[in-house]
Each structure stands twice: as structure tokens, then as C-alpha cells.
Design an enzyme around this catalytic site. Structure first.
Site, mmCIF file in Angstrom:
data_model
loop_
_atom_site.group_PDB
_atom_site.id
_atom_site.type_symbol
_atom_site.label_atom_id
_atom_site.label_comp_id
_atom_site.label_asym_id
_atom_site.label_seq_id
_atom_site.Cartn_x
_atom_site.Cartn_y
_atom_site.Cartn_z
ATOM 1 N N ASP A 53 53.433 30.908 41.226
ATOM 2 C CA ASP A 53 54.396 30.624 42.224
ATOM 3 C C ASP A 53 54.053 29.729 43.036
ATOM 4 O O ASP A 53 54.653 28.908 44.110
ATOM 5 C CB ASP A 53 55.003 31.682 42.982
ATOM 6 C CG ASP A 53 54.181 32.686 43.680
ATOM 7 O OD1 ASP A 53 52.981 32.324 43.704
ATOM 8 O OD2 ASP A 53 54.548 33.459 44.190
ATOM 9 N N SER A 54 52.556 29.221 43.201
ATOM 10 C CA SER A 54 52.099 28.071 43.895
ATOM 11 C C SER A 54 52.697 26.993 43.448
ATOM 12 O O SER A 54 52.559 25.633 44.073
ATOM 13 C CB SER A 54 50.398 27.784 43.571
ATOM 14 O OG SER A 54 50.279 27.900 42.279
ATOM 15 N N ASP A 92 53.905 34.028 37.140
ATOM 16 C CA ASP A 92 54.019 35.068 38.392
ATOM 17 C C ASP A 92 55.484 35.207 38.379
ATOM 18 O O ASP A 92 56.310 34.605 37.977
ATOM 19 C CB ASP A 92 53.662 33.870 39.581
ATOM 20 C CG ASP A 92 52.521 34.309 40.353
ATOM 21 O OD1 ASP A 92 52.272 35.585 40.403
ATOM 22 O OD2 ASP A 92 52.214 33.293 40.951
ATOM 23 N N LYS A 122 52.417 38.611 36.702
ATOM 24 C CA LYS A 122 51.675 38.957 37.870
ATOM 25 C C LYS A 122 52.681 39.139 38.777
ATOM 26 O O LYS A 122 53.575 38.459 39.207
ATOM 27 C CB LYS A 122 50.746 37.792 38.012
ATOM 28 C CG LYS A 122 49.783 38.060 39.494
ATOM 29 C CD LYS A 122 48.722 37.027 39.613
ATOM 30 C CE LYS A 122 49.014 35.833 40.398
ATOM 31 N NZ LYS A 122 49.739 35.886 41.711
ATOM 32 N N GLU A 124 52.547 40.620 43.007
ATOM 33 C CA GLU A 124 51.762 40.911 44.349
ATOM 34 C C GLU A 124 52.011 42.166 45.077
ATOM 35 O O GLU A 124 53.221 42.667 45.107
ATOM 36 C CB GLU A 124 51.992 39.633 45.646
ATOM 37 C CG GLU A 124 51.796 38.505 45.146
ATOM 38 C CD GLU A 124 52.045 37.323 46.216
ATOM 39 O OE1 GLU A 124 52.168 37.537 47.206
ATOM 40 O OE2 GLU A 124 51.826 35.958 45.821
ATOM 41 N N GLU A 191 42.702 37.860 46.385
ATOM 42 C CA GLU A 191 42.609 36.501 47.087
ATOM 43 C C GLU A 191 42.159 36.591 48.447
ATOM 44 O O GLU A 191 42.473 37.463 49.334
ATOM 45 C CB GLU A 191 44.174 35.878 47.048
ATOM 46 C CG GLU A 191 44.237 34.494 47.718
ATOM 47 C CD GLU A 191 45.593 33.816 47.298
ATOM 48 O OE1 GLU A 191 46.233 34.339 46.473
ATOM 49 O OE2 GLU A 191 45.875 32.721 47.799
#
Ligand code: KIV
Length: 288
Positions: A53-54, A92, A122, A124, A191
């Protein structure tokens, strides 16, 4: 059953990731969001490609990852998947796509797998995601967890800072990692955490750690490709080592082309198409 396009024998799936951890073999992961970069990354031998999602920061210029939608990830993922033969393709789950209910999370993860071709997803979060990770894994969806700095919590955290600096915070991160492993995640992104914390987690877990700003002891290193090749704007975080200056290369190429157009040096005859002498003569006759 016949497969039209058999995978390459060395195609990276989950067992290869677990085997690398057992053998103590380091792996590498990079982000990609489109066909040409994914193809270059895959052909360069990178083991995992993350459609992160970057994309919100790097491609769309949103400034953070909060606005990224499932559709934006899906569209990028489809292109990346088409370009990738060997690397594992991970998608993501954007902010908001796993926050409403378990059922909606599974539906969104399945979309990433069925329509996008993701081989893992993925998401978070730490202990608060344990139930969700179990549910996804129960539905045959390979999951990568992500703890430490979780950019989707940027408003809550108030910025992008190193996480787990105090003993209490570090212990909590270590516990979170163990809980996520128990829940069935096959890897965990760490991270922006102190290298000592990443080292403890890496040693204590059987699954792989994927470090970004987390020191050298992680099993796998991940970077945002655009940081690595110098295609970003502004100050880079200290954990980024820039291996190329593609922005400078692009600027030079564009300026050279632009100057050539203005001076008449581009395009030349071999870069355009001409008529045969016969056709030309006929046109000229018709004009008389
Ligand atoms: O979105 C992303 O690129 C990521 C990496 C920084 C791990 O989550």
C-alpha cells in the site's frame, strides 16, 4: 489435469520461504506496482514481490497509505502478477479492507487471490489481528503479518517513528510476534524496530521475519523499490541505501530528447517513415 502454463520449477511458494529459514538462507523482497518494474524485479532474482500500500505514497502521491483502495491494489496486482514468473506475489490489504468484519476481510482477501493472483496477503497489527489471521489461514489464505511501525496507524502514532524502544514496548512486540505465529502467519514484517528486538524475534520464531529498518538479523529484507533506485522525492529514511539514481537518469534522458526536438536533431530520417520514389512521383504529378 493439464496446466497450460506450468510454473517455473523454482517458483517461490510458502514451503520455499520456510525452508530458507531452516537453512539460514537470507531472502529478499521488493515492492512493485506495475508490469515493467515487476518484470525487472522478478528477472533480477528477487524472491518475493510485495504490491504494497506504499503505492499510495510512491505512485499516487497521497502522502500516506490511508486513502489506498482495494481496487488500486487489485489493478497493480494484476499487472505485477502477469509480469512475475518466479517470485512469490504478496498483496497488501489496504486500510479499511480488514477492519469491518471477519466476513468482509475474507471476501476482500479472496478477491486479491482470485482476481489479482495474490499468493499471500499482508495486514498490519499485532494481538488485535490474531483472530483475523486465524480466520484467513483457515480459509487457505497465506498471511504475512506486519508489526512495529504500522503506517496505516500514522494518525494514531502521530508520525513514522521507531517502535519498541522501551523494555515494555519491546516485550509487547515480541509477544505480538509469537501470537501471530501461533495464529498461522507464515512471515512477519518488522518495520522500524531496534535491531536487538528484531534479532530476538527472529531467533524465537520458526516463521520468517521480514525486516525494513530492523537491522541485519531478519531472515528477509524488504525495501520500497523506488527508494532503492532513487525515484522518490524528499529525505530518505536512514535505513534506505540508494543503489541507483534513476530520477537523475530519467531527467537527463528527457532533457536530451527535448533539446534534440527543439534543435531539429530528432527525429531523423531513420526514425520516421518515407514514401517510395514511385508513390512520391505520383503525388507530385497529381499536384501539377
Ligand atoms: O506497503 C509497503 O511497501 C510495505 C513495506 C514497507 C513493508 O508495507
Amino acid at each position: 489435469m493439464a496446466y497450460l502454463q506450468p510454473d517455473k520449477p523454482e517458483k517461490v511458494y510458502l514451503p520455499a520461504i520456510l525452508a530458507a529459514k531452516e537453512k539460514g538462507e537470507k531472502l529478499v523482497c521488493l515492492t512493485a506496482y506495475d508490469y515493467p518494474t515487476a518484470r525487472i524485479v522478478d528477472e533480477a532474482g528477487v524472491d518475493m514481490i510485495l504490491v504494497g500500500d506504499s503505492i499510495g505514497n510512491v505512485i499516487h502521491g497521497y502522502g500516506n497509505t490511508i486513502p489506498v483502495s482495494l481496487e488500486e491494489i487489485l489493478s497493480a496486482l494484476i499487472a505485477v502478477k502477469r509480469a512475475t514468473e518466479r517470485a512469490m506475489v504478496i498483496a497488501d490489504m489496504p486500510y479499511g479492507t480488514y477492519h469491518v468484519s471477519d466476513a468482509e476481510t475474507v471476501r476482500n482477501a479472496l478477491k486479491l487471490m482470485k482476481y489479482g493472483g495474490a499468493e499471500a496477503v499482508k495486514l498490519e497489527g499485532g494481538r488485535n489481528r490474531v483472530k483475523l489471521v486465524k480466520r484467513l489461514v483457515d480459509e487457505e489464505i497465506p498471511v504475512v503479518a506486519h508489526i512495529g511501525l504500522t503506517p496505516q496507524s500514522v494518525y494514531k502514532l502521530g508520525g513514522y517513528r521507531v517502535q519498541g524502544r522501551t523494555a515494555e514496548q519491546a516485550k509487547r512486540l515480541i509477544e505480538d510476534a509469537k501470537l501471530l505465529e501461533e495464529a498461522g502467519a507464515f512471515a512477519i514484517v518488522l518495520e522500524l524496530v531496534p535491531r536487538e528486538v528484531a534479532e530476538i524475534i527472529t531467533k524465537e520464531l520458526e516463521i520468517s521475519t521480514i525486516g525494513i529498518g530492523a537491522g541485519a538479523e531478519c531472515d528477509i529484507q524488504v525495501l520500497v523499490l523506488h527508494d532503492l533506485i532513487g525515484m522518490t522525492f524528499g529525505r530518505l529514511p536512514r535505513f534506505v541505501r540508494q543503489y541507483a539514481d534513476i530520477r537523475d537518469v530519467m531527467t537527463g534522458a528527457i532533457q536530451n530528447w527535448s533539446n534534440d526536438v527543439k534543435s531539429g536533431a530528432y527525429p531523423n530520417d531513420s526514425e520516421s517513415y518515407g514514401l517510395t520514389a514511385d508513390v512520391l512521383a505520383e503525388i507530385n504529378k497529381a499536384d501539377e
